[in-house]
Design a protein around this motif. Sequence first.
Motif, short mmCIF file in Angstrom:
data_model
loop_
_atom_site.label_atom_id
_atom_site.label_comp_id
_atom_site.label_asym_id
_atom_site.label_seq_id
_atom_site.Cartn_x
_atom_site.Cartn_y
_atom_site.Cartn_z
N ASP A 1 -4.64 -20.76 -20.44
CA ASP A 1 -5.76 -20.38 -21.30
C ASP A 1 -7.09 -20.65 -20.61
O ASP A 1 -8.14 -20.67 -21.23
CB ASP A 1 -5.69 -21.11 -22.64
CG ASP A 1 -5.68 -22.62 -22.49
OD1 ASP A 1 -5.78 -23.12 -21.36
OD2 ASP A 1 -5.57 -23.30 -23.53
N THR A 2 -7.03 -20.80 -19.30
CA THR A 2 -8.25 -21.08 -18.55
C THR A 2 -8.97 -19.78 -18.19
O THR A 2 -8.37 -18.71 -18.12
CB THR A 2 -7.95 -21.85 -17.25
OG1 THR A 2 -7.07 -21.07 -16.45
CG2 THR A 2 -7.31 -23.19 -17.55
N GLN A 3 -10.27 -19.93 -17.98
CA GLN A 3 -11.10 -18.80 -17.59
C GLN A 3 -12.01 -19.23 -16.45
O GLN A 3 -12.35 -20.40 -16.32
CB GLN A 3 -11.97 -18.33 -18.76
CG GLN A 3 -11.18 -17.81 -19.93
CD GLN A 3 -12.10 -17.39 -21.08
OE1 GLN A 3 -13.27 -17.76 -21.13
NE2 GLN A 3 -11.56 -16.61 -22.00
N ASP A 4 -12.41 -18.23 -15.66
CA ASP A 4 -13.37 -18.55 -14.61
C ASP A 4 -14.79 -18.52 -15.20
O ASP A 4 -14.97 -18.30 -16.39
CB ASP A 4 -13.21 -17.61 -13.42
CG ASP A 4 -13.50 -16.15 -13.73
OD1 ASP A 4 -14.09 -15.88 -14.81
OD2 ASP A 4 -13.16 -15.29 -12.91
N ALA A 5 -15.77 -18.71 -14.35
CA ALA A 5 -17.17 -18.79 -14.79
C ALA A 5 -17.64 -17.49 -15.45
O ALA A 5 -18.55 -17.50 -16.28
CB ALA A 5 -18.07 -19.15 -13.62
N SER B 1 -9.83 -14.27 -17.77
CA SER B 1 -8.65 -15.10 -18.00
C SER B 1 -7.67 -14.96 -16.85
O SER B 1 -7.60 -13.91 -16.19
CB SER B 1 -7.94 -14.67 -19.29
OG SER B 1 -8.78 -14.86 -20.39
N ALA B 2 -6.95 -16.02 -16.63
CA ALA B 2 -5.89 -15.98 -15.60
C ALA B 2 -4.76 -15.08 -16.10
O ALA B 2 -4.42 -15.08 -17.28
CB ALA B 2 -5.37 -17.38 -15.33
N ALA B 3 -4.21 -14.31 -15.21
CA ALA B 3 -3.13 -13.40 -15.57
C ALA B 3 -1.84 -14.19 -15.80
O ALA B 3 -1.58 -15.20 -15.15
CB ALA B 3 -2.91 -12.37 -14.47
N GLU B 4 -1.05 -13.72 -16.75
CA GLU B 4 0.25 -14.35 -17.01
C GLU B 4 1.24 -13.92 -15.92
O GLU B 4 1.24 -12.77 -15.49
CB GLU B 4 0.77 -13.93 -18.38
CG GLU B 4 2.12 -14.52 -18.71
CD GLU B 4 2.65 -14.07 -20.05
OE1 GLU B 4 2.63 -14.86 -20.99
OE2 GLU B 4 3.07 -12.90 -20.14
N TYR B 5 2.05 -14.85 -15.52
CA TYR B 5 3.11 -14.56 -14.55
C TYR B 5 4.43 -14.60 -15.28
O TYR B 5 4.69 -15.52 -16.06
CB TYR B 5 3.10 -15.61 -13.43
CG TYR B 5 4.28 -15.50 -12.50
CD1 TYR B 5 4.30 -14.56 -11.48
CD2 TYR B 5 5.39 -16.31 -12.67
CE1 TYR B 5 5.38 -14.44 -10.63
CE2 TYR B 5 6.49 -16.19 -11.82
CZ TYR B 5 6.47 -15.27 -10.81
OH TYR B 5 7.55 -15.14 -9.98
N LYS B 6 5.27 -13.60 -15.06
CA LYS B 6 6.61 -13.65 -15.65
C LYS B 6 7.63 -13.13 -14.64
O LYS B 6 7.35 -12.25 -13.84
CB LYS B 6 6.69 -12.89 -16.97
CG LYS B 6 6.43 -11.42 -16.90
CD LYS B 6 6.50 -10.81 -18.30
CE LYS B 6 6.16 -9.34 -18.25
NZ LYS B 6 6.25 -8.73 -19.57
N GLN B 7 8.78 -13.75 -14.71
CA GLN B 7 9.86 -13.42 -13.78
C GLN B 7 11.18 -13.52 -14.53
O GLN B 7 11.43 -14.50 -15.22
CB GLN B 7 9.86 -14.41 -12.61
CG GLN B 7 10.96 -14.23 -11.61
CD GLN B 7 10.77 -12.99 -10.77
OE1 GLN B 7 9.67 -12.68 -10.33
NE2 GLN B 7 11.84 -12.26 -10.53
#
Length: 181
Positions: A29-33, A37-43
């Motif tokens: 749920d983090t964001q840059d300045a 938002s950070a992209a979700e990774y799924k595998q």
Amino acid sequence: NWNCYWNNVNLDLSSVNDGNEIELRIGSDTQDALGNSAAEYKQTMTVDKNAPQITNIKTNVFVKANEQLEISFDVNDLTQPVVEIDTSQVSSVALISATKCPGSNGLYKCTASVLASKTGNNTITISATDAAGNRNNIDQSIMIFASASGIPNEFDVSVIQKIPNTVSRMTVSQAGGLPFY
């Protein structure tokens, strides 16, 4: 750019059956300045808890020195395994790969051949490792006789005398001796 690494993450897969697929998702749920938002990774992964099974081992268990030792066996696993055969006790070739392991749907038929050069009661070890790192080892006893001459089925009696616990009536008769009871 930055990278985040997680090491030694333990997942409880006790309720998941071997061969089932699971989906691993990592989100943040983090964001840059700038508010991105950070992209979700799924595998998606297939669960593999079991080592490959090595079955139907066939070999010529009584071999004359300097003859080819033929080995065949089946390997059952979800993925095509890496197969190796430790032949250091029977040959100057210490480790061979059973490169002929064609198959599908979890059944792979493997074959290999090596020159049997070390006489006596020896062992080969067949190892199969799957993509998940599960490994299985099976030992197979092999008797290699020294040849007294180039005549088939004529064996050097000194080899037989060194290993009396493994001598059968058939072996003694091939060496020109009398069967014992």
